[in-house]
Design a protein around this motif. Structure first.
Motif, PDB file in Angstrom:
ATOM      1  N   PRO A  15       0.816  -1.224   0.000  1.00 37.06           N
ATOM      2  CA  PRO A  15       0.000   0.000   0.000  1.00 37.06           C
ATOM      3  C   PRO A  15       0.845   1.269   0.000  1.00 37.06           C
ATOM      4  N   TRP A  16       1.947   1.255   0.739  1.00 32.07           N
ATOM      5  CA  TRP A  16       2.826   2.416   0.821  1.00 32.07           C
ATOM      6  C   TRP A  16       3.453   2.722  -0.532  1.00 32.07           C
ATOM      7  N   LEU A  17       3.896   1.696  -1.247  1.00 27.03           N
ATOM      8  CA  LEU A  17       4.464   1.907  -2.577  1.00 27.03           C
ATOM      9  C   LEU A  17       3.433   2.487  -3.536  1.00 27.03           C
ATOM     10  N   ALA A  18       2.193   1.994  -3.463  1.00 20.65           N
ATOM     11  CA  ALA A  18       1.132   2.503  -4.326  1.00 20.65           C
ATOM     12  C   ALA A  18       0.871   3.983  -4.059  1.00 20.65           C
ATOM     13  N   GLU A  19       0.964   4.392  -2.809  1.00 24.01           N
ATOM     14  CA  GLU A  19       0.758   5.800  -2.461  1.00 24.01           C
ATOM     15  C   GLU A  19       1.798   6.704  -3.111  1.00 24.01           C
ATOM     16  N   HIS A  20       2.946   6.156  -3.426  1.00 22.28           N
ATOM     17  CA  HIS A  20       4.028   6.938  -4.016  1.00 22.28           C
ATOM     18  C   HIS A  20       4.157   6.704  -5.522  1.00 22.28           C
ATOM     19  N   GLY A  21       3.086   6.251  -6.151  1.00 22.98           N
ATOM     20  CA  GLY A  21       3.045   6.138  -7.603  1.00 22.98           C
ATOM     21  C   GLY A  21       3.448   4.808  -8.179  1.00 22.98           C
ATOM     22  N   LEU A  22       3.829   3.848  -7.325  1.00 24.28           N
ATOM     23  CA  LEU A  22       4.276   2.552  -7.811  1.00 24.28           C
ATOM     24  C   LEU A  22       3.179   1.520  -7.562  1.00 24.28           C
ATOM     25  N   ALA A  23       2.340   1.324  -8.552  1.00 28.34           N
ATOM     26  CA  ALA A  23       1.166   0.465  -8.419  1.00 28.34           C
ATOM     27  C   ALA A  23       1.543  -1.010  -8.472  1.00 28.34           C
ATOM     28  N   HIS A  24       0.731  -1.831  -7.825  1.00 35.53           N
ATOM     29  CA  HIS A  24       0.901  -3.282  -7.900  1.00 35.53           C
ATOM     30  C   HIS A  24       0.400  -3.748  -9.263  1.00 35.53           C
ATOM     31  N   VAL A  25       1.288  -4.367 -10.056  1.00 37.72           N
ATOM     32  CA  VAL A  25       0.930  -4.728 -11.429  1.00 37.72           C
ATOM     33  C   VAL A  25       1.040  -6.222 -11.696  1.00 37.72           C
ATOM     34  N   GLY A  26       1.395  -7.011 -10.711  1.00 38.54           N
ATOM     35  CA  GLY A  26       1.531  -8.447 -10.933  1.00 38.54           C
ATOM     36  C   GLY A  26       2.493  -9.032  -9.915  1.00 38.54           C
ATOM     37  N   GLY A  27       3.038 -10.181 -10.266  1.00 38.75           N
ATOM     38  CA  GLY A  27       3.972 -10.808  -9.330  1.00 38.75           C
ATOM     39  C   GLY A  27       4.199 -12.264  -9.644  1.00 38.75           C
ATOM     40  N   GLY A  28       4.436 -13.039  -8.623  1.00 39.28           N
ATOM     41  CA  GLY A  28       4.712 -14.456  -8.804  1.00 39.28           C
ATOM     42  C   GLY A  28       4.774 -15.154  -7.467  1.00 39.28           C
ATOM     43  N   ILE A  29       5.174 -16.402  -7.502  1.00 33.79           N
ATOM     44  CA  ILE A  29       5.241 -17.243  -6.300  1.00 33.79           C
ATOM     45  C   ILE A  29       6.700 -17.576  -6.046  1.00 33.79           C
ATOM     46  N   THR A  30       7.221 -17.175  -4.892  1.00 33.25           N
ATOM     47  CA  THR A  30       8.606 -17.505  -4.570  1.00 33.25           C
ATOM     48  C   THR A  30       8.685 -18.959  -4.116  1.00 33.25           C
TER      49      THR A  30
END
Length: 278
Positions: free
Chosen positions: A238-253
């Motif tokens: 959430p903090w990253l999204a507040e600074h313009g870096l939206a959650h766009v995907g990911g994966g499974i470690t």
């Protein structure tokens, strides 16, 4: 023609252009320079059919401590023919007697589970145009004399000696550090990647310190395209999204430990690794 007739050969310079095309086909942002970085640190293999590169895999060893498997790509026209398994078999042979780590897509998860990998967490990829924030007072640019301390802190955080990676990143990017008690208590790296730049790895004493290190680079790149990879467990999303870096995907470690391995050592260090090699 069956996948068994496809040849797996060492990744050579003449395969680079085709590998970049495969990563673009997969929707990945890797530039030629990003592939060169990964190859400089890795042992690579490609799958070739009638002279055409139809698959890739990289194994990045960190001395004898562990290895990561990256850039597992199969051409869309070759899916469902067992080529992913063949590439992974080659990667496992190359990795030898090392614990292994990778980031899986949902589609690749069943194969990795069959090969003995188990889930360890969820990777969250964040990216976008950096917001306008104030630079933190606690951070400063690293110097060449800091690299040994950065590499040691990284080793403690990731339970692997990645001195070669740290040295390479210092040559193409920049590091920021936080100093406490005449030593380095945290660091972050920024380097060119894909559509802009990527922040990572980040190692800090706690979450608050990690935010300061990330802020160090966001503050210096207002309006610029940045990427950072985190995990669900950090609570940073959430903090990253507040600074313009939206959650766009990911994966499974995932990890594949050695049979005789004990559980991972407990550490109080906050570690955030960029997965941008693959």
């Amino acid at each position: 023609m069956q996948a068994s007739q496809i040849e797996i050969v060492p990744f050579g310079p003449d395969h680079l252009e085709a590998a970049v095309a495969l990563s673009k086909q997969a929707g990945w942002p890797h530039r030629t320079e990003d592939w060169k970085l990964a190859l400089a640190l890795s042992d690579g293999m490609v799958a070739v059919e009638d002279g055409r590169v139809v698959g890739t895999v990289l194994v990045t060893p960190y001395k004898g401590d562990c290895a990561t498997i990256n850039m597992v790509i199969v051409d869309l026209t070759m899916r469902g023919r067992g080529l992913g398994r063949k590439l992974m078999d080659a990667a496992l042979l190359t990795a030898g007697d090392r614990p292994l780590r990778l980031v899986a897509t949902t589609a690749g998860l069943p194969l990795y589970q069959k090969l003995g990998f188990h889930e360890t967490g969820t990777l969250l990829q964040h990216q976008g145009l950096a917001g306008d924030i104030a630079a933190p007072a606690e951070t400063e640019a690293a110097t060449d004399t800091d690299l040994a301390g950065i590499a040691e802190l990284d080793r403690l955080a990731f339970s692997a000696d990645r001195e070669g990676l740290i040295s390479y990143l210092a040559g193409i990017g920049e590091f920021a550090v936080i100093r406490r008690d005449s030593g380095i208590s945290g660091f972050a790296c920024l380097r060119p990647f894909g559509l802009g730049e990527v922040i990572g790895p980040v190692v800090a004493a706690d979450l608050g310190q990690a935010r300061k290190l990330i802020e160090h680079f966001i503050a210096r790149r207002p309006g610029r395209f940045l990427r950072i990879d985190t995990t669900a467990e950090t609570g940073l999303s959430p903090w990253l999204a507040e600074h313009g870096l939206a959650h766009v995907g990911g994966g499974i470690t995932m990890k594949k430990p050695l049979v005789h391995d004990a559980a991972d050592p407990t550490t109080t260090t906050f570690a955030l690794a960029s997965q941008a090699l693959g």
